[in-house]
Structure formats: structure tokens, C-alpha cells
Design an enzyme around this catalytic site. Structure first.
Site, PDB file in Angstrom:
ATOM      1  N   ASN A 134       0.928  -1.334  -0.069  1.00  0.00           N
ATOM      2  CA  ASN A 134       0.053  -0.043  -0.145  1.00  0.00           C
ATOM      3  C   ASN A 134       0.970   1.345  -0.029  1.00  0.00           C
ATOM      4  O   ASN A 134       1.459   1.653   1.117  1.00  0.00           O
ATOM      5  CB  ASN A 134      -0.916  -0.177   1.271  1.00  0.00           C
ATOM      6  CG  ASN A 134      -1.620   1.232   1.475  1.00  0.00           C
ATOM      7  OD1 ASN A 134      -1.795   1.994   0.634  1.00  0.00           O
ATOM      8  ND2 ASN A 134      -2.529   1.450   2.504  1.00  0.00           N
ATOM      9  N   TRP A 135       1.139   1.935  -1.195  1.00  0.00           N
ATOM     10  CA  TRP A 135       2.043   3.114  -1.365  1.00  0.00           C
ATOM     11  C   TRP A 135       1.380   4.353  -0.741  1.00  0.00           C
ATOM     12  O   TRP A 135       2.327   5.327  -0.783  1.00  0.00           O
ATOM     13  CB  TRP A 135       2.319   3.079  -2.821  1.00  0.00           C
ATOM     14  CG  TRP A 135       3.085   1.965  -3.201  1.00  0.00           C
ATOM     15  CD1 TRP A 135       3.400   1.056  -2.705  1.00  0.00           C
ATOM     16  CD2 TRP A 135       3.300   1.752  -4.634  1.00  0.00           C
ATOM     17  NE1 TRP A 135       4.104  -0.141  -3.534  1.00  0.00           N
ATOM     18  CE2 TRP A 135       4.143   0.618  -4.687  1.00  0.00           C
ATOM     19  CE3 TRP A 135       3.604   2.451  -5.903  1.00  0.00           C
ATOM     20  CZ2 TRP A 135       4.860   0.008  -5.848  1.00  0.00           C
ATOM     21  CZ3 TRP A 135       4.249   2.072  -6.872  1.00  0.00           C
ATOM     22  CH2 TRP A 135       4.795   0.690  -7.032  1.00  0.00           C
ATOM     23  N   LYS A 136       0.024   4.224  -0.544  1.00  0.00           N
ATOM     24  CA  LYS A 136      -0.672   5.424   0.182  1.00  0.00           C
ATOM     25  C   LYS A 136      -0.211   6.685  -0.543  1.00  0.00           C
ATOM     26  O   LYS A 136      -0.290   6.476  -1.901  1.00  0.00           O
ATOM     27  CB  LYS A 136       0.032   5.693   1.623  1.00  0.00           C
ATOM     28  CG  LYS A 136      -0.094   4.253   2.509  1.00  0.00           C
ATOM     29  CD  LYS A 136      -0.010   4.444   3.956  1.00  0.00           C
ATOM     30  CE  LYS A 136      -0.077   3.127   4.671  1.00  0.00           C
ATOM     31  NZ  LYS A 136       0.019   3.190   6.082  1.00  0.00           N
ATOM     32  N   GLU A 195      -5.384  -5.115  10.411  1.00  0.00           N
ATOM     33  CA  GLU A 195      -4.214  -4.212  10.634  1.00  0.00           C
ATOM     34  C   GLU A 195      -4.538  -3.382  12.051  1.00  0.00           C
ATOM     35  O   GLU A 195      -5.377  -2.547  11.976  1.00  0.00           O
ATOM     36  CB  GLU A 195      -4.263  -3.130   9.496  1.00  0.00           C
ATOM     37  CG  GLU A 195      -3.880  -3.884   8.303  1.00  0.00           C
ATOM     38  CD  GLU A 195      -3.413  -2.671   7.202  1.00  0.00           C
ATOM     39  OE1 GLU A 195      -2.151  -2.836   6.829  1.00  0.00           O
ATOM     40  OE2 GLU A 195      -4.108  -1.662   7.122  1.00  0.00           O
ATOM     41  N   GLU A 240      -6.935   4.313   7.890  1.00  0.00           N
ATOM     42  CA  GLU A 240      -6.713   5.896   7.512  1.00  0.00           C
ATOM     43  C   GLU A 240      -7.988   6.357   6.766  1.00  0.00           C
ATOM     44  O   GLU A 240      -8.433   7.533   7.137  1.00  0.00           O
ATOM     45  CB  GLU A 240      -5.343   6.056   6.609  1.00  0.00           C
ATOM     46  CG  GLU A 240      -4.290   5.825   7.632  1.00  0.00           C
ATOM     47  CD  GLU A 240      -3.082   5.232   6.809  1.00  0.00           C
ATOM     48  OE1 GLU A 240      -3.069   5.318   5.476  1.00  0.00           O
ATOM     49  OE2 GLU A 240      -1.949   4.813   7.538  1.00  0.00           O
ATOM     50  N   GLY A 253       2.436   2.362  10.643  1.00  0.00           N
ATOM     51  CA  GLY A 253       3.276   3.417  10.611  1.00  0.00           C
ATOM     52  C   GLY A 253       4.034   3.890  11.756  1.00  0.00           C
ATOM     53  O   GLY A 253       4.666   4.782  11.921  1.00  0.00           O
ATOM     54  N   SER A 258       3.402  -2.048  10.206  1.00  0.00           N
ATOM     55  CA  SER A 258       4.875  -2.046  10.625  1.00  0.00           C
ATOM     56  C   SER A 258       5.343  -3.345  10.386  1.00  0.00           C
ATOM     57  O   SER A 258       6.358  -3.852  10.889  1.00  0.00           O
ATOM     58  CB  SER A 258       5.181  -1.769  12.031  1.00  0.00           C
ATOM     59  OG  SER A 258       4.790  -0.255  12.079  1.00  0.00           O
ATOM     60  N   GLY A 309       2.914  -1.209   4.228  1.00  0.00           N
ATOM     61  CA  GLY A 309       2.656   0.109   3.853  1.00  0.00           C
ATOM     62  C   GLY A 309       4.320   0.934   3.700  1.00  0.00           C
ATOM     63  O   GLY A 309       4.815   0.510   2.685  1.00  0.00           O
ATOM     64  N   HIS A 326      -9.537   0.795   4.728  1.00  0.00           N
ATOM     65  CA  HIS A 326      -8.320   1.060   5.410  1.00  0.00           C
ATOM     66  C   HIS A 326      -8.524   2.145   6.701  1.00  0.00           C
ATOM     67  O   HIS A 326      -9.260   2.682   6.691  1.00  0.00           O
ATOM     68  CB  HIS A 326      -7.144   1.679   4.488  1.00  0.00           C
ATOM     69  CG  HIS A 326      -5.770   1.536   5.416  1.00  0.00           C
ATOM     70  ND1 HIS A 326      -5.443   2.505   6.274  1.00  0.00           N
ATOM     71  CD2 HIS A 326      -4.972   0.812   4.857  1.00  0.00           C
ATOM     72  CE1 HIS A 326      -4.076   2.523   6.458  1.00  0.00           C
ATOM     73  NE2 HIS A 326      -3.840   1.171   5.957  1.00  0.00           N
TER      74      HIS A 326
HETATM   75  P1  PGA Z   1       2.825   0.267   7.659  1.00  0.00           P
HETATM   76  O1  PGA Z   1       1.235   0.568   7.025  1.00  0.00           O
HETATM   77  O2  PGA Z   1       3.354  -0.781   7.068  1.00  0.00           O
HETATM   78  O3  PGA Z   1       3.772   1.270   7.116  1.00  0.00           O
HETATM   79  O4  PGA Z   1       2.555   0.265   8.986  1.00  0.00           O
HETATM   80  C1  PGA Z   1       0.560  -0.652   6.762  1.00  0.00           C
HETATM   81  C2  PGA Z   1      -0.803  -0.246   6.239  1.00  0.00           C
HETATM   82  O5  PGA Z   1      -1.233   0.853   6.436  1.00  0.00           O
HETATM   83  O6  PGA Z   1      -1.427  -1.133   5.393  1.00  0.00           O
END
Ligand code: PGA
Length: 261
Positions: free
Chosen positions: A15-17, A171, A101, A177, A217, A238, A99
Site C-alpha cells: 500500500n503505497w498510500k 491491521e 486511515e 506506521g 509495521s 505500507g 483502510h
Molecule cells: P505500515 O502500513 O506498514 O507502514 O505500518 C501498513 C498499512 O497501513 O497498510
């Protein structure tokens, strides 16, 4: 003997966000392909929407799949800034839905997640539906109830046959993150709760064949232990998915498990 079957092929999704430009996204995708992804592990790249088409072209002829990070639940309409499942289906195979976020920052509710999931399935996309608790919910002992409620709400009214391409991702919000990953035991336990919740709405074979990823993470340093856990069918990555070498190292950790246990 518990049959797992070929449907539970390990999956590692990036997931490149809101990172990369269309150009750097293509470069990253090419670097991932050049790094020789391992056989037996599905790879998915989810760049920002503006780069989905270019990244999909960059991986043509490989087994790498491309997805979006979000979509609207309606096919078309006056929804400025949104993209729909039928639009995506022309270029991508996968979409991330719900997600944390999007839930926390953009007000996405369980009901919206359910509508998006239905739209994704109707368009023939492979949805990766995200669930997971915040730290305060976990501290208060509410993780299991929340994960169960999120899974049940996401799947409401969806029948087992239609849910065939579904992938779930557990998650924990406190691990996203933050560099603070769940322990392998916590990940396996929560994924067990999620699978049980799947069986509340889907029939037993469908609940068994649905892949459930861990996300939060994930790094080359912790992937092997996390992905070795029974029931952990892969990872949603991520930060570490933005470096080709790290992403491929994580994919190499997703060793296919025995076909029965
Ligand atoms: P992260 O993000 O690996 O940077 O913790 C994971 C995600 O949000 O899918």
C-alpha cells in the site's frame, strides 16, 4: 485434517498510500519485477490512483497484480474526486477497502465499507478489506468484539459464492506506521477472531478459503516470524513496500504453508 487448499496462496500487498509520482511509481514497480518476486506468493501493488494505469502497464506479462487504495461504492455520478469500481476494473484487479486511515481520516463507516465491498465484488475486483482495533480499544479488552463487529458489518448481506475473491487484512491501528508491530502471537490470535467472525456470515468453506493478511509495521526484519504463524496468509505492507528490496524480502518470507494441517 483441515483443508486449506490452493486459495490460501500467500499474498503480499504493498500500500503505497500518498507516495510516489506516476513516474516514480512505474520505476518502483519495475524495480520490484526486476528483483524477481518469489514463486508461490501473490504480489499486489497499490499505488496512488493517478498511477494505477501506468503501474498496471509496467507489470503486464508478470504475475504481479495492481490495485487501488480506495473507491466509491456507486458506479458513476456527481462525486467530485472519486473513482468507481467499474472504472478500476478496466485497469486494476484489486482494491483496498476500509483502510483505517480512510475510516479515521475520511469518516468511512462500516456501512460504507460494506457498500464498497459489494461494489468491488460486483465489478470482479479482489477486495482487501481492512479491520483492526485502536490501542485504547485493545487496552480496554475490546479488540475481539471490535474486529468481530467490523468483519460482520463489512460482510453483511454478501453471500459465500460472491465473496470468493475476498481478502481480509487485520491491521491494528496502533501498529500502522509506528514501527510497533503486533507480536506474532497477537497477530495470529486476532486473525483467528477475524476468521471466526467470517464464519458468522459466510459458510464454512468460504470462511476457510478467505485469506487473512497481517498489516502494521511489517518489515524484512519481522516478516518471517509473523508470516510463519498459522492462519497468517500474508501481509499488507505500507512503508516497507516503497523500497523494492524490502518489499521483495518480505515476499520471500511468505513461505507457502502446508496444504493441510
Ligand atoms: P505500515 O502500513 O506498514 O507502514 O505500518 C501498513 C498499512 O497501513 O497498510
Amino acid at each position: 485434517m483441515r483443508e486449506i487448499g490452493p486459495e490460501r496462496r500467500p499474498l503480499v500487498a504493498g500500500n503505497w498510500k500518498m507516495h510516489t509520482t506516476p513516474q516514480s511509481a512505474v520505476e518502483l514497480a519495475r524495480a520490484i519485477v526486476r528483483a524477481e518476486p518469489p514463486d508461490g506468493v501473490g504480489l499486489v501493488l497499490c499505488p496512488p490512483a493517478i498511477a494505477v494505469t501506468d503501474v498496471a502497464r509496467a507489470v503486464v506479462g508478470t504475475s504481479v497484480q495492481v490495485g487501488a487504495q480506495n473507491m466509491h461504492w456507486l458506479d458513476s455520478g456527481a462525486f467530485t474526486g472519486e473513482i468507481s469500481a467499474p472504472m478500476l476494473a478496466g485497469v486494476a484487479e484489486v482494491v483496498i477497502v476500509g483502510h483505517s486511515e480512510r475510516r479515521a481520516d475520511f469518516g468511512e463507516t462500516d456501512e460504507m465499507v460494506n457498500r464498497k465491498l459489494r461494489a468491488a465484488l460486483a465489478a470482479g475486483l479482489m477486495p482487501i478489506v481492512c479491520v483492526g482495533e485502536t490501542e485504547s480499544v485493545r487496552d480496554a479488552g475490546g479488540a475481539r468484539a471490535l474486529i468481530t463487529a467490523q468483519v460482520e458489518a463489512a460482510l453483511a448481506g454478501i453471500d459465500s459464492t460472491d465473496a470468493e475473491p475476498l481478502v481480509l487484512a487485520y491491521e491494528p491501528v496502533w501498529a500502522i506506521g509506528t514501527g510497533r508491530t503486533a507480536t506474532p502471537e497477537q497477530a495470529a490470535e486476532a486473525i483467528g477472531w477475524a476468521r471466526e467472525a467470517l464464519s458468522h456470515t459466510l459458510d464454512a468453506p468460504a470462511a476457510q478459503r478467505t485469506r487473512i493478511l497481517y498489516g502494521g509495521s511489517v518489515s524484512p526484519a519481522n516478516a518471517r516470524e509473523l508470516l510463519a504463524q498459522d492462519g497468517v496468509d500474508g501481509a499488507l505492507v505500507g512503508g516497507a513496500s516503497l523500497k523494492a528490496a524490502d518489499f521483495i524480502a518480505i515476499a520471500r518470507s511468505a513461505v507457502p504453508k502446508q496444504t493441510s494441517a
